[in-house]
Scaffold this motif. Structure first.
Motif, PDB file in Angstrom:
ATOM      1  N   CYS B 277       0.804  -1.210   0.000  1.00 29.59           N
ATOM      2  CA  CYS B 277       0.000   0.000   0.000  1.00 29.59           C
ATOM      3  C   CYS B 277       0.847   1.276   0.000  1.00 29.59           C
ATOM      4  O   CYS B 277       0.342   2.381  -0.096  1.00 29.59           O
ATOM      5  N   THR B 283      -5.278   3.322  -0.892  1.00 32.79           N
ATOM      6  CA  THR B 283      -5.096   1.881  -0.797  1.00 32.79           C
ATOM      7  C   THR B 283      -6.445   1.203  -0.956  1.00 32.79           C
ATOM      8  O   THR B 283      -7.499   1.857  -0.912  1.00 32.79           O
ATOM      9  N   ALA B 358      -4.070  -4.491   3.097  1.00 34.53           N
ATOM     10  CA  ALA B 358      -4.046  -3.195   2.412  1.00 34.53           C
ATOM     11  C   ALA B 358      -3.240  -3.357   1.132  1.00 34.53           C
ATOM     12  O   ALA B 358      -2.035  -3.586   1.165  1.00 34.53           O
ATOM     13  N   ASP B 360      -2.619  -2.411  -3.339  1.00 35.33           N
ATOM     14  CA  ASP B 360      -2.539  -1.263  -4.233  1.00 35.33           C
ATOM     15  C   ASP B 360      -3.936  -0.775  -4.578  1.00 35.33           C
ATOM     16  O   ASP B 360      -4.897  -1.540  -4.575  1.00 35.33           O
ATOM     17  N   ALA B 361      -4.067   0.493  -4.906  1.00 32.70           N
ATOM     18  CA  ALA B 361      -5.390   1.093  -5.098  1.00 32.70           C
ATOM     19  C   ALA B 361      -5.898   0.928  -6.531  1.00 32.70           C
ATOM     20  O   ALA B 361      -6.582   1.791  -7.052  1.00 32.70           O
TER      21      ALA B 361
END
Lengths: 430, 362
Positions: B277, B283, B358, B360-361
Motif C-alpha cells: 500500500c 489503498t 491493504a 494497491d489502489a
C-alpha cells in the motif's frame, strides 16, 4: 356418425394392443398428424409456385422428350392402313398386293390433307434405309393415277419397290413404340424382325463419343481438383481481407458471360494468339510450328476446366473452412511432420468437399455444350453437341431424346456409385 | 537460475515477449520457471496472454523476444513436432475419421514404432483412462467426457515429459468437470509428468495445481501455491480474481511494524496488514467474506446495515452496507450458535488486522 363411432371403437381396440391415446381418446399418431397438417399445408403452399414452375418448365418437358425417345407416331398417324397391314407381315416373305394397295391409298389420302405429309413419312423411312425420300416423293406424285394391281404399278414407278429392304424399313417405321432410337444411340440397328445388329463400322460413332465425353469430363474433373484444391486451401487459410479479395477473383468468372470467357480463350490459345506469340518469342517453338491449342480437344479441356473451376473450389473451401485448426496442431504436437499432418489428418477431412465438387463438375461437364461447340473444332465435340445437332439440324428429335436419356442414366449411375462409395450424406456443397 | 539444467527449471521462460501487430504486447516480459513433475496452472481472464504463452511453449506461436528452454535446451527454433510435448486441446481435437484406437496409435505410428508395441501401448493408455472397451468407436460416438479422456490418453500415450492442457474441461458440464479435475490430478500424481494447464476457472486452478500463475494484461500478477494465492494475495487484481472479496477504499495514514493505519472513505479509522500500500496515499482494503466478524467486541469495528440475506444451506450470505459501500458480503456459517440477522437491522462488523490486507489502489 357411424364412421366416428367406428373409429373410436378401433381406437379403443388399439389401446388394448398398446397404441397410445391422446387425452380426448383419439390415437396419438392420428392426433399428431392432425396437429402437423396445418404447418405441412402452409409449407407446401410456400413452395407450390416453385414446384409448379419446375413441373411446367423442367420436369414435364424432360419427361415428354424422354417419351419421344421411344415413341414415334409419324408413320402410323399418316399411314394408318399401311401400318395395320405391315404389322401382320412377317418381314421375310415377298410384299403382298394388300400392302401395296394400302400404301397407295394412304399416300393419296395423306397428300389430299397436306402435300408435305408423304415427304415426312419418307424422311422417317429414310432414317432406316437411305433413298426413301426420293422414292416417296416420286411414288406420291404418281399414286393418284395408279390402278390395281398396285404392286406391279409400284414396281413400274420405281425399281426400289422390288427391294424388300424398303418394305422392311416401313415396317420398322410403322411401330409407334420403338426401341430403334435407343438402339441407334448405342450404335445398334433395330431390324424389322425385332432383332438388333451392329451398325456398319463407319456409322458407329455414339458409343465412342460417350466414352470420349466421360473421359473428357473425368479429365476436367481431375484438373479442377488439382488446380482448385490449393486455391481453396489458400482461401480458407488467408487472413479474411486477403481471402475476400481472392474470393472475388474466384467468383469473377460467374459474373462474366460464358461467351466472353470462352472467346477470351480463343484469343489466348489460337495459333496467332497470345500464348503462341509468347512461345515463339521465348523460343519454345518456331513461327511456322505454332502449337494448335484451340479448335481441338486441348482447347475444349482448357476452357471447360477454367469455367468449371469455381464449382470445385467453393465446396472444397466450405469444407476446409469448417476443419478446426486445432486438428492439424494436434497432429503436429503428437509428432507428425507438416506433410504427415496434412496427408493423414487434414486431407481426409476435405474428402466430402472434393467429392461434392467432383460430382458437380463431372455432371456439369458431361452435358456441357457451348464451350465444346465454340472451341472444340472437329475432334473436340462431345455428346451434347450431337444432341444439339439432332435437335436443330437433322430434326431427329427422337434420336436426340434417346441420346439425352442415356446421358441422364449415366449421371444417375454415377450418383448411385458416389452414394455407395462416399455416401451422399458426406457431401457438402456449402 | 537461468541456463542450468536442474530439476527446478525444467521449463523456463526467459524474458519472453509476444506481439501480434507490432503495436501492443500480448505477453510482456515473462519470466517463469517450472519444475519437473510440477502441475502449474496459468490462470487469468480471456485476453490475458495465458493461451499465447502455452502456444509459444507448444511451438505454434513464435516469441517476439526472449528464450524458452525445455530441459535446459532453447526450443525457439524447434518445430512443434520435434518438441515431444503432449497437448490436450479445448475441443479435444480428436481426428473424426479415425477410431479411438487409431487416434491413440497416431503419435506412435509417426514415431515408427512396431505394430505390436503400438497395440500394447494403446491398450495400456486406454485402460489408464478407463476407456478400454471403446477402442473401435469413432470420436463422434462418444460423450464429451469420454472424448476428453481419449484426448488425454492420446496426449500421454507417447510418454512425453511435458503435457500442455488448454482449457480442456471448458466444454463439459459442471459435475463432469469436477470429476475430471480429480481424474487429471490423480493421473498427474501417478505418472509424474510435468503439466502446464491453462484455464480461466479459478476453482479448477485451486483444485488441481501445485502452483498457479495469475495472468493479467500480459504480466504474471502472482505466482504461488493455491492457499497462498487465496489467503495472501499480493495485489488488488489477484485478491478480486481469486475467490470472493470485499473491497474498501481507504487512505494510508501511517505504517508501523507491517500494520497500516488507514482512514476509510467514510471517515472511520481502522488497521490492516500492509502488503503493498506504500507509506501513504490511496489503498484498497481486501477482506474475505468468511473472515468478517459479526460481534460487538471485534477489533476494527464498523457499523453495518443488513440489506439482503440469502440462505445457501451450509452458510448464509449476507449483503450489508458498510462505510457507504453496499456490496459488502459476509458469509455467516450455519452453525448452531450463529448470529441472528434480520434485513434492515444494523450490527457491528469487524475483522482481525491480519485478515484485512491493504493492497494497491488499482
Amino acid at each position: 356418425m357411424a364412421d366416428v363411432t367406428l373409429q373410436t371403437g378401433t381406437a379403443h381396440n388399439s389401446t388394448a394392443s398398446g397404441a397410445l391415446l391422446a387425452a380426448d381418446g383419439t390415437p396419438l399418431k392420428k392426433k399428431l398428424r392432425q396437429a402437423l397438417a396445418v404447418s405441412r399445408r402452409r409449407a407446401f403452399l410456400l413452395v407450390a409456385p416453385l414446384l409448379l414452375f419446375i413441373l411446367a418448365s423442367f420436369a414435364i418437358p424432360i419427361l415428354l422428350l424422354l417419351v419421344q425417345g421411344v415413341k414415334d407416331d409419324t408413320f402410323s398417324s399418316i399411314m394408318p392402313e399401311t401400318t395395320v397391314v405391315l404389322s401382320e407381315w412377317d418381314a421375310n416373305s415377298e410384299p403382298t398386293e394388300d400392302m401395296a394397295a394400302a400404301l397407295v391409298a394412304d399416300l393419296i389420302s395423306a397428300r389430299a390433307i397436306d402435300r408435305s405429309l408423304p415427304t415426312k413419312v419418307g424422311t422417317r423411312v429414310n432414317r432406316e434405309v437411305s433413298g426413301a425420300i426420293s422414292l416417296f416423293k416420286k411414288t406420291t406424285r404418281k399414286a393418284a393415277k395408279m390402278e390395281a394391281p398396285f404392286l406391279a404399278e409400284l414396281h413400274k414407278t420405281d425399281k426400289k419397290w422390288k427391294d424388300i429392304n424398303y418394305w422392311r424399313a416401313m415396317k420398322i417405321a410403322s411401330k409407334t413404340i420403338t426401341p430403334a432410337y435407343y438402339a441407334a444411340a448405342v450404335d445398334k440397328k433395330y431390324l424389322a424382325d425385332g432383332s438388333f445388329t451392329d451398325q456398319p463400322e463407319d456409322r458407329q460413332i455414339y458409343v465412342s463419343l460417350f466414352l470420349k465425353t466421360i473421359l473428357v469430363s473425368g479429365g476436367v474433373m481431375l484438373a479442377c481438383i488439382l488446380l482448385g484444391f490449393p486455391v481453396a486451401y489458400l482461401l480458407a487459410h488467408l487472413p479474411s481481407r486477403k481471402a475476400n479479395l481472392l474470393m472475388i477473383f474466384v467468383l469473377l468468372p460467374f459474373w462474366t458471360s460464358l461467351l466472353v470467357r470462352t472467346t477470351a480463350w480463343i484469343a489466348m490459345l489460337q495459333s496467332a494468339g497470345v500464348l503462341n506469340d509468347l512461345f515463339v518469342w521465348v523460343g519454345i517453338t518456331s513461327d511456322d510450328q505454332r502449337f494448335s491449342m484451340i479448335y481441338n480437344m486441348t482447347g475444349t479441356i482448357i476452357a471447360m476446366t477454367h469455367i468449371l473451376l469455381p464449382f470445385m473450389i467453393l465446396p472444397i473451401y466450405s469444407v476446409m473452412k469448417a476443419i478446426p485448426p486445432s486438428h492439424v496442431r494436434a497432429a503436429k504436437s503428437l509428432g507428425a511432420t507438416n506433410w504427415t499432418a496434412f496427408w493423414r489428418v487434414y486431407f481426409p477431412a476435405t474428402i466430402p468437399g472434393i467429392g461434392a465438387g467432383g460430382l458437380l463438375v463431372f455432371i456439369l461437364a458431361i452435358g456441357y455444350y457451348i464451350t465444346p461447340a465454340l472451341v472444340g473444332g472437329q475432334d473436340g465435340q462431345l455428346i451434347s453437341n450431337f444432341i444439339a445437332y439432332h435437335m436443330q439440324k437433322s430434326l431427329n428429335w427422337s434420336l436426340a431424346a434417346a441420346l439425352g436419356g442415356i446421358l441422364l442414366v449415366l449421371v444417375l449411375i454415377l450418383y448411385w456409385l458416389y452414394d455407395k462409395i462416399v455416401g451422399i450424406d458426406n457431401m457438402k456443397l456449402g | 537460475m537461468t541456463g542450468t539444467n536442474g530439476t527446478d527449471d525444467f521449463v523456463v521462460f526467459d524474458q519472453v515477449q509476444k506481439s501480434y501487430d507490432g503495436e501492443t504486447l500480448v505477453v510482456k516480459n515473462l519470466n517463469l520457471s517450472i519444475a519437473k513433475g510440477e502441475f502449474l496452472t496459468m490462470l487469468g481472464p480471456s485476453g490475458s496472454g495465458k493461451t499465447t504463452c502455452l502456444m509459444m511453449l507448444a511451438g505454434f506461436e513464435t516469441s517476439t523476444h526472449g528464450e524458452i528452454r525445455l530441459g535446459g535446451k532453447p526450443i525457439n527454433n524447434i518445430p512443434p513436432h520435434k518438441r515431444g510435448i503432449g497437448m490436450v486441446f479445448q475441443n479435444y481435437a480428436l481426428f473424426p475419421h479415425m477410431t479411438v484406437a487409431e487416434n491413440l496409435a497416431f503419435p506412435l505410428q509417426v514415431r515408427k514404432m512396431s505394430k505390436a508395441v503400438t497395440r500394447e501401448k494403446v491398450a495400456k493408455a486406454l485402460d489408464m483412462v478407463q476407456m478400454g472397451e471403446f477402442g473401435d468407436r469413432r470420436p463422434s460416438q462418444l460423450s464429451g467426457g469420454q472424448q476428453q479422456r481419449v484426448a488425454l490418453a492420446r496426449a500421454l500415450v507417447f510418454e512425453p515429459e511435458l503435457v500442455l492442457m488448454d482449457e480442456p474441461l471448458g466444454a463439459l458440464d459442471k459435475q463432469l468437470r469436477e470429476h475430471m479435475q480429480y481424474e487429471i490430478k490423480h493421473l498427474h500424481e501417478r505418472l509424474g509428468v510435468t503439466v502446464v494447464y491453462v484455464t480461466h476457472d479459478q476453482s479448477e486452478a485451486l483444485t488441481m495445481s501445485d502452483r498457479i500463475a495469475v495472468f493479467d494484461d500480459g504480466v504474471i500478477q502472482q505466482l504461488a501455491a493455491p492457499s497462498v494465492l487465496y489467503e495472501k494475495p499480493e495485489n488488488a487484481f489477484v485478491a478480486s480474481f481469486i475467490g470472493e472479496n470485499n473491497k474498501l477504499r481507504a487512505n494510508v495514514d501511517t505504517v508501523s511494524d507491517g500494520v497500516a493505519h488507514v482512514t476509510i472513505d467514510s471517515g472511520d479509522k481502522v488497521q490492516a496488514l500492509a502488503v503493498n500500500c506504500g507509506q501513504n496515499g490511496n489503498t484498497m482494503l481486501s477482506i474475505r467474506p468468511e473472515r468478517v466478524l459479526l460481534s460487538a467486541d471485534a477489533p476494527n469495528r464498523l457499523e453495518g446495515k443488513v440489506l439482503e440475506l440469502i440462505y445457501l444451506g451450509d452458510h448464509i450470505r449476507c449483503r450489508m452496507a458498510v462505510a457507504g459501500h453496499d456490496e459488502f458480503i459476509v458469509k455467516v456459517p450455519n452453525s448452531s450458535d450463529h448470529a441472528a440477522l434480520n434485513v434492515g437491522e444494523t450490527c457491528s462488523v469487524g475483522w482481525l488486522t491480519e485478515d484485512c490486507r491493504a493492497l494497491d489502489a488499482a
